[in-house]
Design a protein around this motif. Structure first.
Motif, PDB file in Angstrom:
ATOM      1  N   ARG A 197       0.890  -1.131  -0.011  1.00 45.58           N
ATOM      2  CA  ARG A 197      -0.025   0.030   0.028  1.00 45.58           C
ATOM      3  C   ARG A 197       0.928   1.242  -0.104  1.00 45.58           C
ATOM      4  O   ARG A 197       0.593   2.250  -0.703  1.00 45.58           O
ATOM      5  N   GLY A 198       1.929   1.358   0.851  1.00 46.69           N
ATOM      6  CA  GLY A 198       2.720   2.334   0.824  1.00 46.69           C
ATOM      7  C   GLY A 198       3.674   2.624  -0.681  1.00 46.69           C
ATOM      8  O   GLY A 198       3.974   3.639  -0.828  1.00 46.69           O
ATOM      9  N   ARG A 213       2.903   1.735  -3.405  1.00 41.29           N
ATOM     10  CA  ARG A 213       1.943   2.291  -4.534  1.00 41.29           C
ATOM     11  C   ARG A 213       1.384   3.585  -4.283  1.00 41.29           C
ATOM     12  O   ARG A 213       0.627   4.109  -5.417  1.00 41.29           O
ATOM     13  N   ALA A 214       1.613   4.194  -3.227  1.00 36.60           N
ATOM     14  CA  ALA A 214       1.148   5.406  -3.025  1.00 36.60           C
ATOM     15  C   ALA A 214       1.865   6.453  -3.843  1.00 36.60           C
ATOM     16  O   ALA A 214       3.042   6.201  -4.116  1.00 36.60           O
ATOM     17  N   PRO A 218      -1.568   9.612   1.337  1.00 35.74           N
ATOM     18  CA  PRO A 218      -0.677   8.686   0.506  1.00 35.74           C
ATOM     19  C   PRO A 218       0.514   9.215   0.576  1.00 35.74           C
ATOM     20  O   PRO A 218       1.388   8.339   0.711  1.00 35.74           O
ATOM     21  N   ARG A 229       2.151   8.094   3.875  1.00 34.12           N
ATOM     22  CA  ARG A 229       2.428   6.665   3.705  1.00 34.12           C
ATOM     23  C   ARG A 229       3.830   6.270   2.945  1.00 34.12           C
ATOM     24  O   ARG A 229       4.379   5.477   3.474  1.00 34.12           O
ATOM     25  N   ARG A 230       3.885   6.980   1.680  1.00 31.12           N
ATOM     26  CA  ARG A 230       5.114   6.401   1.082  1.00 31.12           C
ATOM     27  C   ARG A 230       6.233   6.812   1.739  1.00 31.12           C
ATOM     28  O   ARG A 230       7.187   5.970   1.866  1.00 31.12           O
TER      29      ARG A 230
END
Length: 721
Positions: A99-100, A102-103, A274, A277-278
């Motif tokens: 998830r991170g 792909r942020a 996002p 998160r990245r």
């Protein structure tokens, strides 16, 4: 010799796909790659490399290796294990783990740097710019002008002349290292003894689980932060993960981590933007972020050297993910600890029966805290029998509770009114025809929200303005609100105490982590007299002036057929009442109930957790239910009732006949219609010695649902809707 890369793709696909490794790419397990899937390129993760000799079919080649950090071996193994345990496809947990990655990346900064070219014309202003630029690794044009004390035109002229050049730079996330020389809080004898046990476990290396069991206000957070400090000091690359069930709790613990270590931890939950998160994901993968505080999905972050996992409020049902990839973060935390050879601390004032059983049998270390920290004592708990002293008609607060609120307010102290029900009223019906307002294609009741004037389905998210007439019979002004939510209790409190400062704390009124932090800080500072709250404020917070907790509907959690109803009600109410009297002022809790004789109510009044646990354990053991047995649920859904019934009959006949396993159902789910899909449920009970995940996987492999039918398997279910 050519090699074949097995690539797992973060999509609901049954297995990793094989691709040819292009010559010279030199892939390794964990690498993130782009691979063709149909007409497009898809991100995936290499899970294995093998010799391609003897292959009998041509394979598509891996398109490229991505620049993103590879997943560490422990993360790859954990993703695959989690899928097997949950009887789901591995692409589902992989999607959480990526998830991170792909942020979107943070926007690059445009920084000005010297090129080595000398200016054609020297001036004092230009000299100042060159001096400021020489002393930095790069500044924005505006910052450079400010640093040199010149106008922006001077900098622009040097850029145009080629003396300075603009470079786009994506800054690495900066996480200050924890200050391990910083002294922690003063611990009492009980806390110090507990901390010594946990510090030894965190530093001696190897997998182990401890249950940190202490009453509300006993200082569990300070104790496990000492274990975290020891783990970080023992290995300069060690990382620590602290899992929490609520965003509001995340904010409080982040502040305490910052105080303890002099540096903010990485923050991971749904409210983090996002790009943020990245930054956290990449810093964790690189080892630059050594402490992470987050919600359940933080368990899937790519830790390089995870040495300690803390699951705070381990009993909390919010750790159970109910949609998409279904898992319980507490159980998976123990599994990840074993995979990473890390220590795991489960902390709670009201531990789950599963964790208590593991502690009793010696599978977990049982670390107990004797009492509250400092001079604080546990609150006195009283039961208000609503059959004898009911509220006035149309009201929800009983006379004894109102009197206690008045006394508390007069002393300048705070009251918490607890009701675990959002909105204004949980049901709206027509007094003319009896129609109950429900969401379209769903049996879920619409909840009235008076603040917004809307009716909301908390299951599907459907929302509509409250109509002036009944949609069923057309009668005007016939829709009435049934039962209380926190908004209705707040309305009553305002009418009773018009001068008091009153606030509501629920997910409908606190929309993000920043607002949660603001409200918690206001309550802690004494700026609120009466707080009306759901479970969002019922655990983990310290409010010095809070001396009265009033539970508006103590019986709420006992309704329905949930096997954990009594346990969950005891835990929630013990946590809620435990907010009172956490400092030097004595606390008091009043529970409004129609069943004061119920075992849960009597245990809460006597503050005798052991008696409640003993009785509940005995009932579970007789029935072979958790923690003495295992459960799994199968939820089948489809738009056509006849087709769904036929499939469920076929599935029932396909159930493997295995000793120690009982299959119940199919039966209509309590919520039989959601988003236009009919729902049926199976419940599977198994003895502890049965590999339940393997049984469910074998059963799942025997059936092939028609295209319109969906199957969801829930290992160790917490919801029975």
């Amino acid at each position: 010799m050519s090699r074949i890369a097995s690539v797992l793709i973060p999509m609901p696909l049954p297995e990793a796909f094989d691709y040819a490794e292009p010559e010279g790419m030199d892939l390794a397990p964990g690498d993130q790659v782009a691979v063709p899937l149909g007409p497009r390129l898809i991100r995936g993760v290499v899970t294995g490399i093998r010799d391609g000799h003897g292959g009998n079919r041509p394979l598509k080649p891996v398109a490229e290796r991505l620049d993103d950090p590879p997943l560490p071996p422990g993360t790859v193994e954990f993703v695959q294990w989690a899928a097997r345990y949950a009887v789901d496809v591995p692409g589902q947990p992989l999607a959480i783990a990526l998830r991170g990655a792909r942020a979107p990346k943070p926007r690059p900064q445009r920084l000005v740097r010297l090129t080595g070219t000398h200016p054609a014309r020297a001036t004092p202003a230009r000299a100042k710019v060159l001096e400021a630029a020489a002393g930095s690794d790069g500044l924005s044009a505006a910052d450079l002008a400010r640093a040199a004390g010149v106008s922006a035109g001077v900098v622009k002229g040097l850029i145009d002349e080629g003396v300075l050049a603009l470079h786009e730079v994506v800054a690495e996330a900066a996480f200050d290292p924890p200050d391990l020389a910083r002294r922690g809080s003063d611990l009492n004898a009980s806390q110090a003894a507990a901390a010594d046990v946990l510090k030894a476990m965190a530093t001696e290396g190897g997998f182990g689980v401890a249950l940190l069991d202490g009453v509300t206000g006993s200082g569990k957070t300070e104790v496990y932060l000492e274990a975290a400090a020891a783990a970080l000091a023992a290995d300069p690359e060690a990382q620590v993960l602290i899992l929490l069930p609520e965003i509001a709790l995340t904010q409080a613990v982040i502040a305490r981590v910052g105080q303890r270590f002099g540096a903010a931890p990485g923050e991971w939950h749904s409210d983090v933007a996002p790009p943020g998160r990245r930054r956290v994901w990449e810093a964790v993968a690189a080892g630059r972020c050594r402490i992470v505080v987050g919600a359940r999905s933080a368990l899937f972050l790519p830790f390089r050297k995870l040495r300690l996992i803390v699951v705070d409020e381990e009993h909390d049902s919010s750790f159970k993910q109910e949609e998409g990839f279904i898992y319980h973060a507490r159980d998976l935390a123990v599994a990840r600890g074993k995979i990473e050879d890390a220590a795991v601390i489960l902390a709670s004032a009201t531990p789950s029966l599963e964790s208590l059983r593991n502690a009793e049998t010696g599978r977990y270390r049982w670390v107990r805290l004797a009492g509250r920290h400092g001079a604080a004592g546990l609150p006195d708990i009283e039961l208000i029998d609503l059959r004898e002293t009911p509220p006035e008609a149309g009201r929800w607060l009983s006379p004894p509770l109102i009197a206690a609120m008045a006394e508390t307010y007069a002393r300048g102290e705070q009251t918490l009114l607890f009701l675990n029900r959002r909105g204004y009223a949980p049901l709206v019906l027509c007094k003319a025809c009896g129609e109950r307002m429900t969401a379209p294609d769903t049996e879920s009741w619409l909840v009235e929200h008076r603040y917004t004037g809307r009716l909301v389905c908390h299951l599907t998210g459907f929302s509509m303005p409250k109509p002036a007439a009944c949609p069923h019979c057309g009668a005007k002004d016939s829709l009435v609100s049934i039962g209380p939510g926190v908004e209705r209790v707040e309305e009553e409190a305002r009418a009773l105490f018009p001068e008091a400062r009153i606030a509501v704390f629920s997910s409908d009124t606190v929309f993000d982590a920043r607002e949660a932090r603001r409200l918690v800080e206001s309550m802690a500072a004494g700026d609120i007299d009466i707080l009306v709250a759901t479970q969002a404020a019922a655990k983990g917070h310290n409010f010095p002036k809070l001396t009265l907790v009033g539970v508006v509907d103590a019986d709420l959690g006992l309704r329905g057929g949930d096997l954990r109803a009594a346990e969950r009600t005891y835990q929630l109410l013990a946590q809620a009442t435990g907010r009172a009297g956490r400092r030097d002022r004595p606390g008091r809790a009043l529970l409004q109930t129609y069943a004061p004789e119920h075992a849960v109510m009597q245990a809460l009044k006597a503050q005798d957790r052991d008696a409640f646990v003993e009785a509940e354990m005995a009932e579970r053991e007789m029935a072979g239910l958790p923690p003495f047995g295992r459960l799994a649920a199968v939820i089948a859904s489809g738009p056509d009732a006849a087709q769904l019934d036929a499939f469920c009959r076929t599935m029932a006949q396909a159930a493997p006949n295995t000793p120690g396993v009982e299959v119940y159902g199919p039966a209509d789910a309590p919520l039989g219609l959601v988003r236009g899909r009919r729902r049926k449920r199976f419940l599977v009970r198994a003895d502890r010695g049965v590999d339940l995940s393997a049984y469910m996987a074998a059963w799942r492999a025997r059936v092939r649902p028609p295209g319109a039918i969906r199957l969801a398997i829930d290992i160790d279910p917490y919801s029975f809707l």
